[in-house]
Scaffold this active site. Structure first.
Site, PDB file in Angstrom:
ATOM      1  N   GLU A 283       0.883  -1.171   0.000  1.00  0.00           N
ATOM      2  CA  GLU A 283       0.000   0.000   0.000  1.00  0.00           C
ATOM      3  C   GLU A 283       0.912   1.209   0.000  1.00  0.00           C
ATOM      4  OE1 GLU A 283      -1.445   3.222   1.236  1.00  0.00           O
ATOM      5  OE2 GLU A 283      -2.048   2.234   3.104  1.00  0.00           O
TER       6      GLU A 283
ATOM      7  N   CYS B 157      -2.151   9.068   3.117  1.00  0.00           N
ATOM      8  CA  CYS B 157      -1.903   8.696   1.722  1.00  0.00           C
ATOM      9  C   CYS B 157      -3.122   8.936   0.843  1.00  0.00           C
ATOM     10  CB  CYS B 157      -1.456   7.240   1.638  1.00  0.00           C
ATOM     11  SG  CYS B 157      -2.570   6.080   2.445  1.00  0.00           S
TER      12      CYS B 157
END
Length: 479
Positions: A250, A284
């Site tokens: 990720e 993010c």
């Protein structure tokens, strides 16, 4: 201000707490004071963790899913009971307002609770076949997981990986972030108190490159799970590939937001500015590149800048604080460089743009408008409270600009048109597309990116599949 006690940090290996010869200071980003000493794992500590995890895997993989779920739910319950203690530690080490730290603890518990349920639903299947033979597909735990979690969410980010691994029947060694270790420490404490068998979960800290380069090639390691920057993710994937190890990545993002001409621009701007300040933009999935239809641009930009300037910045324990500091001086320096570059190339700075104090790592919500295409901030993830707002003439232009970068983690749009929503949902290249909401993921939905934002998914029904491998059993009834 209330007095809070930061935990006495330890490694957790083979069911026991451990100090080390070497340690590293943990700093409070709000005032740069030293909170505690973090034990740094040696090669011997890592060897002990590998041996413990190997034995732990043999026990845990044979533990019935219902029993796994019971221990995970008990640990989640303990963390909910300890929410004030855990949240205070997060605010001390990461800086976010206490209310946001409480929400992070709840979010981490939700990952455990969801995955505990999924542990009992890791179904296989029987494939139809001719008489006398049966084909069966089952999912088995992949082995020991070497996991690496980032500093921006000290408790919920480790929870994603720990919960998925444990639910699938894997053991795990997690190297949590050295800047913000208390969240993972409290997870270890809850699992210990919940009765998790020795060796199943191991927590280490240390020099990130040294630990990853040592753990990934080891024969005990069955999977590498990482959340962090694209550059580091690529590096770890290269190491894993040399040893034929699967990875769950990720990685970075640079989330676009498309504002269509059929919504209230002021309401969309206020919602966006508040979300941009969440976790000081160190997310993010933080909304960053705003592409606004020309008819809405002036109103949206004005409202966004006004709301950004109204965000109260300060120590996370002050109830008036809406946004805390960024993580460290490196983030302040990086944000300043991006703002100066954009300003030099002709962008307008409508809010913020300068560090606010001499002590603590504070940087205000910063709004850049009319940003030229060659400005670095349009291609480099700022990972801070910095928003870019540019006008577009059509939804097609907005989609083209949204897809222009090599990232594809999260994307957002505001529209009340079903036709627009369909075009946006299918046209935007991202693993997570949210319309009229700036929430990118919850425990029950799969989360992850495409392109250079990584691959694999955490959460949802898909989450546990990446902690298992598939076995096909072909059984003919007679020779």
């Amino acid at each position: 201000m209330n007095v809070h006690v930061y935990p006495d940090l330890n490694l957790y290996i083979d069911g026991a707490w451990r100090k080390t010869v070497d340690d590293s200071p943990v700093l409070n980003p709000a005032d740069e004071s030293v909170l505690g000493a973090l034990p740094m794992a040696s090669r011997s500590d890592l060897d002990d963790a590998l041996q413990a995890a190997d034995i732990g895997f043999k026990v845990w993989s044979r533990t019935p899913p219902r029993m796994r779920a019971q221990i995970m739910l008990k640990a989640a319950g303990l963390m909910r009971e300890r929410i004030e203690e855990i949240a205070a530690a997060i605010t001390m080490e990461q800086g976010k307002p206490l209310a946001q730290s409480r929400l992070e603890v709840i979010r981490g518990c939700e990952f455990f609770e969801w995955d505990a349920g999924e542990a009992q639903r890791t179904y296989g299947r029987v494939i139809p076949s001719e008489p006398g033979i049966r084909y069966i597909v089952i999912h088995e735990p992949v082995g020991m997981v070497a996991a690496f979690s980032p500093w921006n969410f000290p408790m919920s980010q480790p929870s994603r990986k720990i919960a998925g691994a444990l639910a699938a029947g894997c053991s795990i060694i997690i190297k949590a972030a050295e800047e913000t270790p208390a969240g993972a420490y409290h997870i270890a404490r809850a699992l210990h108190d919940a009765g998790l068998p020795r060796g199943v979960f191991n927590l280490v800290f240390g020099v990130p490159a040294d630990i990853s380069q040592y753990l990934i090639p080891q024969k005990q390691t069955g999977l590498i799970a990482f959340t962090g920057s694209t550059a580091i993710g690529k590096h770890l994937t290269e190491i894993a590939a040399r040893h034929m190890k699967p990875v769950l990545m990720e990685l970075g993002g640079h989330a676009p937001v498309i504002v269509c001409d059929d919504v209230d621009p002021v309401a969309a701007a206020h919602l966006s500015a508040v979300r941009k300040s969440r976790n000081a933009g160190q997310v993010c999935t933080s909304p960053t590149r705003f592409y606004v239809l020309e008819s809405q641009y002036a109103a949206f930009t004005k409202a966004f800048a006004e709301r950004a300037r109204a965000v109260t910045i300060g120590n996370g324990f002050d109830p008036k604080t809406q946004m805390g500091p960024v993580a460290n001086h490196r983030r302040v320096d990086a944000l300043r460089v991006l703002v100066d570059d954009a300003r030099a190339k002709g962008a307008k700075v409508l809010a913020g743009g300068e560090a606010t104090t001499n002590r603590g790592y504070f940087f205000p919500v910063t709004v850049l408008a009319d940003v030229p295409a060659d400005a670095r901030v349009l291609s480099e993830e700022p990972f801070g409270p910095l928003a870019v707002i540019n006008p577009v003439s059509s939804i097609d232009e907005a989609i083209e600009k949204a897809n222009a970068l090599p990232f594809g983690l999260a994307a957002y749009a505001f529209t009340h048109s079903a036709a627009n929503a369909e075009r946006l949902a299918t046209g935007i290249e991202a693993g997570n597309v949210s319309i009229n909401t700036l929430e990118a993921s919850v425990a029950e939905t799969p989360f992850g990116g495409i392109k250079e934002s990584g691959y694999g998914r955490e959460g949802g029904a898909e989450g546990l599949s990446h902690y298992t491998h598939v076995k096909t059993i072909s059984h003919r009834m007679a020779i």
